[in-house]
Write an enzyme that holds these catalytic residues in place. Structure first.
Site, short mmCIF file in Angstrom:
data_model
loop_
_atom_site.label_atom_id
_atom_site.label_comp_id
_atom_site.label_asym_id
_atom_site.label_seq_id
_atom_site.Cartn_x
_atom_site.Cartn_y
_atom_site.Cartn_z
N GLY A 146 0.81 -1.21 0.00
CA GLY A 146 0.00 0.00 0.00
C GLY A 146 0.85 1.26 0.00
N ARG A 147 2.06 1.14 0.54
CA ARG A 147 2.94 2.31 0.62
C ARG A 147 4.38 1.91 0.31
NH1 ARG A 147 4.54 3.30 6.85
NH2 ARG A 147 4.30 1.19 7.56
N LYS A 164 9.89 1.82 1.21
CA LYS A 164 8.77 1.84 2.14
C LYS A 164 8.47 3.31 2.42
CE LYS A 164 7.66 -0.58 6.45
NZ LYS A 164 8.15 -1.65 7.32
N ARG A 218 14.96 -0.49 1.35
CA ARG A 218 15.17 -1.79 2.00
C ARG A 218 15.75 -2.78 1.00
NH1 ARG A 218 10.15 -4.11 5.33
NH2 ARG A 218 9.17 -4.60 3.35
N ARG A 253 6.33 -13.66 0.49
CA ARG A 253 5.83 -13.90 1.84
C ARG A 253 4.87 -15.09 1.82
NH1 ARG A 253 5.27 -8.09 3.41
NH2 ARG A 253 6.36 -7.02 1.74
N ASP A 284 1.52 -12.07 6.21
CA ASP A 284 2.14 -11.21 5.20
C ASP A 284 3.49 -10.69 5.68
OD1 ASP A 284 0.22 -9.82 6.98
OD2 ASP A 284 1.06 -8.02 6.09
N ASN A 285 3.81 -10.93 6.94
CA ASN A 285 5.09 -10.48 7.49
C ASN A 285 6.01 -11.66 7.76
OD1 ASN A 285 4.21 -7.84 7.37
ND2 ASN A 285 3.54 -7.78 9.49
N ASP A 342 9.77 -6.68 8.15
CA ASP A 342 8.75 -5.75 8.65
C ASP A 342 8.89 -5.46 10.13
OD1 ASP A 342 7.38 -4.36 6.86
OD2 ASP A 342 5.73 -5.76 6.61
P1 AMP Z 1 2.22 -3.76 7.85
O1 AMP Z 1 1.47 -3.58 9.13
O2 AMP Z 1 3.32 -2.74 7.65
O3 AMP Z 1 2.68 -5.14 7.64
O4 AMP Z 1 1.19 -3.40 6.69
C1 AMP Z 1 -0.02 -4.11 6.50
C2 AMP Z 1 -0.71 -3.59 5.26
O5 AMP Z 1 -1.10 -2.23 5.43
C3 AMP Z 1 0.12 -3.62 4.01
O6 AMP Z 1 -0.73 -3.94 2.94
C4 AMP Z 1 0.64 -2.20 3.89
O7 AMP Z 1 0.97 -1.84 2.58
C5 AMP Z 1 -0.56 -1.42 4.39
N1 AMP Z 1 -0.18 -0.10 4.94
C6 AMP Z 1 0.42 0.15 6.13
N2 AMP Z 1 0.59 1.48 6.30
C7 AMP Z 1 0.10 2.09 5.19
C8 AMP Z 1 -0.01 3.46 4.76
N3 AMP Z 1 0.43 4.48 5.51
N4 AMP Z 1 -0.58 3.69 3.56
C9 AMP Z 1 -1.03 2.67 2.78
N5 AMP Z 1 -0.95 1.38 3.13
C10 AMP Z 1 -0.41 1.08 4.32
MG MG Z 2 3.87 -5.97 6.33
#
Ligand code: AMP
Ligand code: MG
Length: 487
Positions: free
Chosen positions: A94-95, A115, A178, A185, A254-255, A264
């Site tokens: 997502g980011r 990231k 990164r 994953r 996913d992590n 992550d």
């Molecule tokens: P994470 O908790 O970092 O493993 O992220 C879980 C999901 O949330 C993944 O699909 C990320 O891409 C999405 N995500 C986390 N933070 C953001 C953000 N600020 N904007 C868009 N997507 C996010």
């Molecule tokens: Mg993640």
């Protein structure tokens, strides 16, 4: 785009070519006022960059994904995942963006990934951004883990974007560059399986085999062999986390990588006082990802991977399930063996000490540590001093000395090797109070405490004069520690 990228590095797009269904071509957003906060020069060199070339405007452009070598095809990767046990069929970057792959100086293929590079089609309600604190936190922790010898994604750089980002307050934005063996994953396989396209699932598995577990290709059942290889890599990885006191904090599927690297770094932290139920993450209310629950969760996640791979294990579903269950059953044995071997080293016990004696000794140690609320890292290091004949420090950690002394006598009778202990037990880990102090200063514009802490934790085993503060447990005033998701 595609001008003045620091040569001679070329960015390949193997993932995007092999698996277009899981790769959305996308561009990173530009930064209004980019400023390099930290650059990993040894890693840059390992990747084939001249570190100097990453410090100028075109280098920053590469680190932010705005100026890429000709032919580069950055993509947002699709993946699914179980988050705290609940399945989301569409998470994805997502980011984040995969800029492409590089062949490093050792001939290994490495992902270059961003990231905090802006919204993608997977962003849902997120803003696609990241802030300085959490990105520096990932940099510091991943580099500390690497120095501890634990498989992990690496951090090449953090660049401040100059853009304020809205969180609870306005915070300075940043992008982390990164580096990873790959970003495949468990959730990548869940995503492919959910598409109900066996050809895609097979291509993904073949890609993973070629990249991470090539020996599996020679086996009679290559996909089961892939699963077994991931299981072994994860059993070993999670044992290493537990041995060093690392709590990942958000072991969603996913992590969890297929390569066996830690990935992550969000609400992760190192345990200070020994307590098996330790949870630092503010969102982990049920303790699902508590310190001592990590092996159990790793096996749970691997069961989700097995489910995704079932059609490749055997055309008969019942037989496929039986194969998966048999493989999963090996996790506990492999994890326990890796943990015991590691714990023997921590206690200085050489291979002449049999596993039964070691198991009995460790079984009696942990209740003592827990009752006395001993700092986990300090305990093993000061026990090393005791192996050299000076037990003052380790004895000072216990108030009720009778039971500890009796335990230590049994331990000493096994002739512990002090040198082995000094190579196994770190003096310096990223202690929670020091991490918070360094990140707060960095957000306020002072990077010195961060640089100092980074220098200390990336040489974790060598005790140095003048650095006593970095080895000391948190002061009482630090209070109960909480971590937050790195968004
Ligand atoms: P994470 O908790 O970092 O493993 O992220 C879980 C999901 O949330 C993944 O699909 C990320 O891409 C999405 N995500 C986390 N933070 C953001 C953000 N600020 N904007 C868009 N997507 C996010
Ligand atoms: Mg993640």
């Amino acid at each position: 785009m595609n001008v003045d990228a620091p040569s001679p590095v070329a960015l390949d797009g193997q993932f995007a070519r092999d698996l277009p269904e899981m790769a959305v071509p996308w561009q990173s957003e530009t930064a209004p006022d980019p400023r390099l906060l930290v650059l990993n020069e040894p890693l840059a060199t390992e990747l084939g960059f001249d570190p100097k070339s990453l410090r100028n405007a075109s280098g920053l452009g590469l680190l932010l994904g705005n100026r890429l070598p000709a032919g580069a095809t950055p993509v947002a990767q699709g993946y699914a995942g179980h988050q705290f046990g609940f399945y989301s069929p569409r998470l994805g970057d997502g980011r984040a963006l995969l800029l492409g792959e590089i062949v490093d100086a050792g001939g290994r293929l490495r992902d270059i990934h961003l990231k905090g590079s802006g919204r993608t089609p997977f962003a849902r309600n997120g803003d696609g951004r990241a802030t300085i604190g959490p990105m520096l936190r990932e940099y510091l922790t991943s580099e500390a883990m690497h120095a501890l010898g634990i498989p992990t994604t690496r951090s090449l750089a953090v660049v401040a974007t100059g853009r304020p980002v809205t969180r609870e307050t306005m915070l300075p934005g940043a992008v982390l560059t990164r580096v990873a063996a790959s970003h495949l994953r468990v959730g990548s396989f869940q995503y492919a399986r959910a598409m109900d396209d066996e050809d895609l699932l097979r291509r993904l598995a073949d890609h993973a085999i070629a990249r991470h577990h090539p020996a599996a290709a020679q086996e009679q059942n290559p996909y089961l062999a892939l699963f077994n290889a991931v299981l072994s890599a994860q059993a070993s990885l999670v044992a290493q986390w537990v041995l060093v006191g690392f709590i990942h904090g958000v072991m969603n599927t996913d992590n969890m990588t297929i390569s066996g690297e830690t990935i992550d770094y969000g609400p992760c932290a190192f345990m200070d006082v020994f307590d098996p139920a330790t949870v630092y993450s503010s969102i982990d209310e049920s303790g699902r990802y508590a310190y001592n629950n990590q092996p159990h969760i790793a096996q749970w996640n691997l069961a989700r991977l097995a489910e995704a791979l079932l059609p490749l294990f055997h055309e008969d579903q019942e037989q496929a399930v039986a194969l998966a269950q048999e493989s999963l059953g090996a996790f506990h044995t492999q994890y326990s063996a890796a943990w015991l071997a590691g714990m023997k080293s921590k206690l200085g016990l050489t291979c002449t000490v049999d596993d039964e004696a070691a198991t009995s000794l460790t079984g009696d140690l942990f209740p003592l540590l827990q009752e006395a609320r001993v700092d986990y890292t300090s305990f093993f290091r000061s026990l090393g001093a005791a192996a050299r004949g000076d037990a003052r420090l380790v004895r000072s950690l216990f108030s009720e000395l009778g039971r500890f002394d009796a335990w230590a006598e049994r331990w000493r009778a096994l002739a512990p090797d002090a040198e082995l202990m000094e190579h196994t037990n770190p003096v310096y880990i990223p202690r929670n109070h020091l991490v918070e102090e360094a990140l707060a200063a960095a957000v306020d514009g002072d990077l010195k405490p961060f640089s100092q802490l980074l220098a200390v934790v990336t040489m974790p085993f060598d005790q140095r004069a003048g650095f006593e503060r970095y080895a000391a447990a948190a002061p009482e005033s630090f209070g109960p520690y909480r971590t937050f998701c790195g968004t």
